[in-house]
Design a protein around this motif. Structure first.
Motif, PDB file in Angstrom:
ATOM      1  N   PRO A  28     -92.817  69.209   4.606  1.00  0.00           N
ATOM      2  CA  PRO A  28     -91.595  68.393   4.514  1.00  0.00           C
ATOM      3  C   PRO A  28     -91.211  68.033   3.087  1.00  0.00           C
ATOM      4  CG  PRO A  28     -93.028  67.562   6.257  1.00  0.00           C
ATOM      5  CD  PRO A  28     -93.821  68.565   5.486  1.00  0.00           C
ATOM      6  N   MET A  29     -92.227  67.842   2.214  1.00  0.00           N
ATOM      7  CA  MET A  29     -91.936  67.530   0.815  1.00  0.00           C
ATOM      8  C   MET A  29     -91.267  68.720   0.125  1.00  0.00           C
ATOM      9  SD  MET A  29     -95.492  65.672  -0.297  1.00  0.00           S
ATOM     10  CE  MET A  29     -96.312  64.514   0.798  1.00  0.00           C
ATOM     11  N   LEU A  30     -91.835  69.922   0.338  1.00  0.00           N
ATOM     12  CA  LEU A  30     -91.249  71.127  -0.238  1.00  0.00           C
ATOM     13  C   LEU A  30     -89.853  71.375   0.331  1.00  0.00           C
ATOM     14  CD1 LEU A  30     -94.367  73.474  -0.113  1.00  0.00           C
ATOM     15  CD2 LEU A  30     -93.328  72.501  -2.153  1.00  0.00           C
ATOM     16  N   HIS A  31     -89.688  71.123   1.609  1.00  0.00           N
ATOM     17  CA  HIS A  31     -88.397  71.311   2.270  1.00  0.00           C
ATOM     18  C   HIS A  31     -87.355  70.386   1.662  1.00  0.00           C
ATOM     19  CE1 HIS A  31     -85.314  70.721   5.344  1.00  0.00           C
ATOM     20  NE2 HIS A  31     -85.634  71.930   5.797  1.00  0.00           N
ATOM     21  N   LYS A  32     -87.707  69.142   1.467  1.00  0.00           N
ATOM     22  CA  LYS A  32     -86.772  68.149   0.930  1.00  0.00           C
ATOM     23  C   LYS A  32     -86.377  68.497  -0.500  1.00  0.00           C
ATOM     24  CE  LYS A  32     -86.211  63.176   0.194  1.00  0.00           C
ATOM     25  NZ  LYS A  32     -86.871  61.836   0.301  1.00  0.00           N
ATOM     26  N   LYS A  33     -87.368  68.885  -1.327  1.00  0.00           N
ATOM     27  CA  LYS A  33     -87.080  69.222  -2.716  1.00  0.00           C
ATOM     28  C   LYS A  33     -86.222  70.477  -2.811  1.00  0.00           C
ATOM     29  CE  LYS A  33     -89.942  68.837  -6.115  1.00  0.00           C
ATOM     30  NZ  LYS A  33     -89.373  67.738  -6.928  1.00  0.00           N
ATOM     31  N   SER A  34     -86.520  71.492  -2.008  1.00  0.00           N
ATOM     32  CA  SER A  34     -85.749  72.730  -2.030  1.00  0.00           C
ATOM     33  C   SER A  34     -84.298  72.478  -1.614  1.00  0.00           C
ATOM     34  CB  SER A  34     -86.377  73.769  -1.100  1.00  0.00           C
ATOM     35  OG  SER A  34     -87.686  74.082  -1.517  1.00  0.00           O
ATOM     36  N   ILE A 104     -81.234  75.949   4.511  1.00  0.00           N
ATOM     37  CA  ILE A 104     -82.456  75.229   4.157  1.00  0.00           C
ATOM     38  C   ILE A 104     -82.521  73.883   4.876  1.00  0.00           C
ATOM     39  CG2 ILE A 104     -83.606  74.014   2.243  1.00  0.00           C
ATOM     40  CD1 ILE A 104     -82.876  76.348   0.453  1.00  0.00           C
ATOM     41  N   SER A 105     -81.378  73.234   5.030  1.00  0.00           N
ATOM     42  CA  SER A 105     -81.340  71.898   5.633  1.00  0.00           C
ATOM     43  C   SER A 105     -81.767  71.902   7.092  1.00  0.00           C
ATOM     44  CB  SER A 105     -79.930  71.303   5.511  1.00  0.00           C
ATOM     45  OG  SER A 105     -79.574  71.135   4.159  1.00  0.00           O
TER      46      SER A 105
END
Length: 210
Positions: A28-34, A104-105
């Motif tokens: 989730p952290m990588l997803h949010k940053k991307s 991505i979202s």
């Protein structure tokens, strides 16, 4: 330094505090940053579109002489074609980045997120290459129109020796090269930093996939 960067820094430490993090926590952290990075890229592209629209219309307001020159150039199919192509590519670029942000979202799959990051990188790469190519074409075209607009310059070129023409050709190549480097540095600064961050996220996602 945000939570994700701290986690990366301490990923291999023996502290029990970091042993408790799982792949499910990191994703989730990588997803949010991307998602945030691609959203920023989208906003930058919209700002760039607005900037070029402003730059095209500003001469009509600021200077009567520039307005007359642009109106004269607007009768050329080369000028019209380059303008249409430029706006079409920028609008397409904005759309592709918006599409990448949406992809991505909504994804909840690490593999799909990786694919979206790769597509975003590819879109940026092709866009930068396009801008370098269009600059390579438009700079000589602009010089050609400038010479035609000034009969005295045209006459000087006709009377110039082969050596003088060679020097002018070298100067033209030099000016074009300088502008190409400046454009490349501009996009390297604006988009390069964000792409590097996406690359780091992509590498972290690959670790999760292993």
């Amino acid at each position: 330094m945000d939570e994700l960067e701290l986690l990366k820094k301490n990923w291999n430490k023996e502290s029990a505090e970091f042993k408790n993090y799982s792949d499910a926590d990191i994703y989730p952290m990588l997803h949010k940053k991307s998602s945030s990075i691609v959203k920023t890229l989208f906003y930058i592209s919209v700002a760039e579109l607005g900037f070029w629209i402003l730059m095209n219309f500003l001469p009509f307001v600021v200077s009567a002489k520039m307005k007359a020159q642009l109106e004269e150039m607007s009768h050329s199919w080369i000028y019209i074609g380059l303008n249409i192509l430029s706006y079409a590519v920028i609008i397409l670029f904005v759309y592709l980045l918006w599409k990448a942000y949406r992809a991505i979202s909504v994804t909840d799959n690490a593999k799909k997120l990786m694919e979206s990051i790769l597509k975003t990188r590819k879109v940026i790469k092709y866009y930068v290459l396009y801008n370098l190519l269009i600059a390579l074409i438009s700079i000589p075209v602009s010089l050609y129109f400038s010479i035609n607009e000034h009969p005295e310059i045209s006459q000087q070129l006709e009377d110039a020796s082969s050596g003088q023409l060679a020097v002018m050709a070298l100067i033209t190549v030099g000016i074009t090269a300088v502008f190409l480097v400046l454009i490349w540095l501009f996009y390297k600064l604006i988009y390069g930093i964000l792409i590097k961050r996406l690359n780091r996220n992509y590498k972290e996602l690959k670790k999760l996939e292993i």
